[in-house]
Structures are given as structure tokens and as C-alpha cells.
Design a protein around this motif. Structure first.
Motif, PDB file in Angstrom:
ATOM      1  N   TYR A 218       0.801  -1.231   0.000  1.00 49.40           N
ATOM      2  CA  TYR A 218       0.000   0.000   0.000  1.00 49.40           C
ATOM      3  C   TYR A 218       0.837   1.286   0.000  1.00 49.40           C
ATOM      4  O   TYR A 218       0.275   2.382  -0.038  1.00 49.40           O
ATOM      5  CB  TYR A 218      -0.921   0.028   1.219  1.00 49.40           C
ATOM      6  N   ASN A 219       2.145   1.146   0.097  1.00 51.89           N
ATOM      7  CA  ASN A 219       3.024   2.306   0.198  1.00 51.89           C
ATOM      8  C   ASN A 219       2.661   3.175   1.412  1.00 51.89           C
ATOM      9  O   ASN A 219       2.707   4.403   1.354  1.00 51.89           O
ATOM     10  CB  ASN A 219       2.978   3.147  -1.084  1.00 51.89           C
ATOM     11  N   LYS A 220       2.288   2.506   2.498  1.00 52.91           N
ATOM     12  CA  LYS A 220       1.981   3.188   3.753  1.00 52.91           C
ATOM     13  C   LYS A 220       2.691   2.462   4.887  1.00 52.91           C
ATOM     14  O   LYS A 220       2.731   1.238   4.916  1.00 52.91           O
ATOM     15  CB  LYS A 220       0.471   3.204   4.020  1.00 52.91           C
ATOM     16  N   LYS A 221       3.242   3.227   5.798  1.00 51.03           N
ATOM     17  CA  LYS A 221       3.993   2.642   6.897  1.00 51.03           C
ATOM     18  C   LYS A 221       3.137   2.559   8.158  1.00 51.03           C
ATOM     19  O   LYS A 221       2.472   3.531   8.527  1.00 51.03           O
ATOM     20  CB  LYS A 221       5.261   3.448   7.191  1.00 51.03           C
ATOM     21  N   ILE A 222       3.163   1.417   8.782  1.00 46.40           N
ATOM     22  CA  ILE A 222       2.445   1.200  10.040  1.00 46.40           C
ATOM     23  C   ILE A 222       3.432   1.343  11.192  1.00 46.40           C
ATOM     24  O   ILE A 222       4.452   0.651  11.230  1.00 46.40           O
ATOM     25  CB  ILE A 222       1.803  -0.195  10.081  1.00 46.40           C
ATOM     26  N   LYS A 223       3.124   2.230  12.111  1.00 51.13           N
ATOM     27  CA  LYS A 223       3.956   2.397  13.303  1.00 51.13           C
ATOM     28  C   LYS A 223       3.329   1.619  14.451  1.00 51.13           C
ATOM     29  O   LYS A 223       2.137   1.733  14.720  1.00 51.13           O
ATOM     30  CB  LYS A 223       4.048   3.872  13.675  1.00 51.13           C
ATOM     31  N   VAL A 224       4.142   0.797  15.140  1.00 55.39           N
ATOM     32  CA  VAL A 224       3.670   0.083  16.315  1.00 55.39           C
ATOM     33  C   VAL A 224       4.547   0.457  17.508  1.00 55.39           C
ATOM     34  O   VAL A 224       5.745   0.726  17.353  1.00 55.39           O
ATOM     35  CB  VAL A 224       3.679  -1.444  16.116  1.00 55.39           C
TER      36      VAL A 224
ATOM     37  N   ARG B  22      16.843  -2.289  17.004  1.00 57.83           N
ATOM     38  CA  ARG B  22      17.463  -1.318  16.108  1.00 57.83           C
ATOM     39  C   ARG B  22      16.970  -1.508  14.672  1.00 57.83           C
ATOM     40  O   ARG B  22      16.727  -0.531  13.960  1.00 57.83           O
ATOM     41  CB  ARG B  22      18.990  -1.451  16.173  1.00 57.83           C
ATOM     42  N   GLU B  23      16.811  -2.746  14.264  1.00 60.45           N
ATOM     43  CA  GLU B  23      16.347  -3.014  12.896  1.00 60.45           C
ATOM     44  C   GLU B  23      14.956  -2.435  12.665  1.00 60.45           C
ATOM     45  O   GLU B  23      14.708  -1.755  11.656  1.00 60.45           O
ATOM     46  CB  GLU B  23      16.327  -4.525  12.642  1.00 60.45           C
ATOM     47  N   GLY B  24      14.033  -2.694  13.599  1.00 61.18           N
ATOM     48  CA  GLY B  24      12.672  -2.178  13.450  1.00 61.18           C
ATOM     49  C   GLY B  24      12.599  -0.672  13.556  1.00 61.18           C
ATOM     50  O   GLY B  24      11.800  -0.016  12.880  1.00 61.18           O
ATOM     51  N   LEU B  25      13.446  -0.091  14.407  1.00 63.21           N
ATOM     52  CA  LEU B  25      13.484   1.361  14.562  1.00 63.21           C
ATOM     53  C   LEU B  25      14.050   2.014  13.307  1.00 63.21           C
ATOM     54  O   LEU B  25      13.510   3.012  12.814  1.00 63.21           O
ATOM     55  CB  LEU B  25      14.344   1.727  15.778  1.00 63.21           C
ATOM     56  N   GLN B  26      15.113   1.446  12.778  1.00 67.27           N
ATOM     57  CA  GLN B  26      15.751   2.023  11.593  1.00 67.27           C
ATOM     58  C   GLN B  26      14.829   1.981  10.380  1.00 67.27           C
ATOM     59  O   GLN B  26      14.841   2.890   9.543  1.00 67.27           O
ATOM     60  CB  GLN B  26      17.055   1.276  11.298  1.00 67.27           C
ATOM     61  N   LYS B  27      14.001   0.947  10.309  1.00 64.56           N
ATOM     62  CA  LYS B  27      13.052   0.833   9.194  1.00 64.56           C
ATOM     63  C   LYS B  27      11.811   1.700   9.396  1.00 64.56           C
ATOM     64  O   LYS B  27      10.979   1.800   8.496  1.00 64.56           O
ATOM     65  CB  LYS B  27      12.640  -0.629   9.021  1.00 64.56           C
TER      66      LYS B  27
END
Length: 300
Positions: free
Chosen positions: A139-145, A171-176
Motif C-alpha cells: 500500500y506504500n503506507k507505513k504502520i507504526k507500532v 534497532r532493525e525495526g526502529l531504523q526501518k
């Protein structure tokens, strides 16, 4: 079929060609019915770990707080398609609690929601991160959790490596751009039962370790600026000390946040999500906490 599996698989509906669990979709839909930036409520969902329901044996032998990976993907897909705004803890603080910042134009007609995960289970990273990446590509949309983490339980070589995620995975999830990393205390202790010295250690060391893990990726030090009480328990002393080191404190009390009425940023409510609650129970919970009548919902 067990009672848990009957509840998980019971009653589905279709919306925009996506199969959805009636329970979770209904709790969201009712809690944010006709919600835009002028409405007073924001549902905050509290998850823990994830389990693959295709593995029946594993699913039956895991704690009921471990939610279905398949059901979560359907829910997130639905929320993206229906233009929900996935809030970070700082978004909630800036735009809805303190109102220190104006809501960006692109978000004004979106429906705000927060998706949180407690305790830092490894399954959140191994099962959730691929879902978030898949939906972003679709969807070209980022989901923040939001991840409320106990850094004293982070995986290290030979310790907790099978059950909890480690610093590198955070760190991986934060960087993405998918993870909002916040504090859940150092070792997940009931803060109301600790001495003042022990309480301070839980609060301060948790913040220090999380920021050390992410410091080069977090120049504004948004990591570990907000706090979720372990077990959802707090008292006057706990809230006092939390307020010295964190901007907000999150409960676990099955209520929906009415941000126009809240006068204590250290009593932010969350909705508990587990596999055991039937769709009917989730719907009743949402109706009780968020009256459908707009005039009623505007009252504190």
C-alpha cells in the motif's frame, strides 16, 4: 476444536474484500465511529506476543495473550485500507494530550489508533516485522507500532534468545521506521511492591539501556520517553517517580482514551487484546467505553 479456536475462528465479515475477525474489527469500528481529529477518543490496543495459528499444536500450548498472526495481519490490512493513523506515543502526546503541535493536514481526516505490544517477545519481531514490510510494499503506507520493552529481559547470547528480542532487532525495526520503542520497566516488576530505591532502578536503568541501544538512531531521544506500567499497576508513589523520568504512563484497564477529558498523563488507558475474548465481549466493551451517540461521547 477447542473453545479458544472456536472463538478465534468464529464470526467473520468482509469489508472491501478483506476477511476480518468480527471481534477486533467491531471494537475498532465502534470505538472510532465517524472519528476524525475533532472527536475525543483514541483506542489504544494492547497486545503481547504472536502465534502462528496454522501450527495448531503450538497455538494450543501457548498463553492466551499470544495473539494470532493471521488475524493481526487481516486487522492491520483493514486499518490501512480504511485510512487509519497509526500513532506513536509522541504523536499522542503532542497532538492529542498537550496539543502542543497542530495535527498535520494529511492526518486531519484520518482515524487515530495506537497499536502496542508489551514485554518484547521475539515473536513480535519474527512474525510482525514481515507483516509490516509486506503491507508497506502493498500500500506504500507505513504502520507504526509501539513496543513497551523491559531491557533487563532483552536477549543476549545464550540468554532469552528464543523468547525475547535483542537490541539488534530493536534497532532493525526502529531504523526501518516501524517501531516506537518505549519503556516497560527494567525487569517487568510490580512497581507498587518495590522500595523507592528499587523503583528508581527499574525506571532509570530501563531508560538508560534502551537509549544506549538506539542512541545513534535516535538523536531526539524519543526512545524511552514514555512508560507502560508492568501488569498495569500503579499508585501515587509510582506515578510520581514515573513523572520525573517519562512524559506519560500507560495503564492496562480496558478503557478507551478520551483525550479531551484526561487530566493526568500518567493514567492513559489501553484495551487488552487476547485470544480468549469473544467478538461479542469486545463489541460490548467498545460500546460501554465509547457511546455511539456523539453528544454522549463528548461529555466527560
Amino acid at each position: 476444536m477447542t473453545e479458544d479456536n472456536e472463538q478465534i475462528s468464529a464470526q467473520t465479515q468482509k469489508s472491501q474484500n478483506f476477511p476480518l475477525s468480527l471481534g477486533l474489527v467491531s471494537v475498532i469500528s465502534l470505538a472510532v465511529l465517524n472519528l476524525n481529529h475533532t472527536e475525543p477518543t483514541v483506542p489504544i490496543l494492547g497486545f503481547h506476543g504472536l502465534v502462528d495459528m496454522k501450527n495448531t499444536t503450538l497455538a494450543l500450548n501457548t498463553n492466551e495473550m499470544q495473539y494470532s498472526k493471521q488475524e493481526l495481519e487481516k486487522l492491520l490490512d483493514y486499518l490501512v485500507v480504511n485510512d487509519y493513523w497509526f500513532l506513536s506515543t509522541q504523536d499522542l502526546y503532542d497532538f492529542f494530550l498537550t496539543k502542543s503541535k497542530e495535527i498535520p493536514a494529511k492526518n486531519r481526516q484520518q482515524k487515530p489508533i495506537m497499536i502496542s505490544f508489551d514485554d518484547g517477545y521475539k515473536s513480535v519481531h519474527t512474525k510482525l516485522l514481515p507483516i509490516l514490510s509486506k503491507l508497506e510494499k502493498k500500500y506504500n503506507k507505513k504502520i507504526k507500532v509501539v513496543l513497551f520493552i523491559n531491557p533487563g529481559n532483552l536477549a543476549t547470547p545464550g540468554i532469552n534468545s528464543k523468547t525475547h528480542l535483542g537490541c539488534q532487532e530493536l534497532r532493525e525495526g526502529l531504523q526501518k521506521g516501524f517501531y516506537d520503542i518505549q519503556s516497560h520497566g527494567l525487569k517487568h516488576k510490580d512497581l507498587t511492591k518495590l522500595s523507592r530505591r528499587e523503583l528508581l532502578r527499574e525506571l532509570v536503568q530501563a531508560r538508560t539501556i534502551l537509549r544506549q541501544c538506539t542512541q545513534d538512531l535516535d538523536p531526539e531521544q524519543k526512545v524511552a520517553s514514555h512508560f507502560a506500567y508492568p501488569y498495569g499497576t500503579t499508585n501515587q508513589q509510582v506515578a510520581l517517580y514515573v513523572s520525573r523520568y517519562y512524559l506519560t504512563g500507560y495503564l492496562y484497564n480496558n478503557e478507551v482514551l478520551n483525550h479531551t477529558c484526561i487530566n493526568n498523563y500518567y493514567q492513559i488507558p489501553r484495551l487488552m487484546v487476547n485470544r480468549r475474548k469473544s467478538p461479542q465481549e469486545l463489541i460490548q466493551m467498545a460500546e460501554k467505553q465509547h457511546p455511539i451517540n456523539k453528544q454522549e461521547s463528548a461529555e466527560c
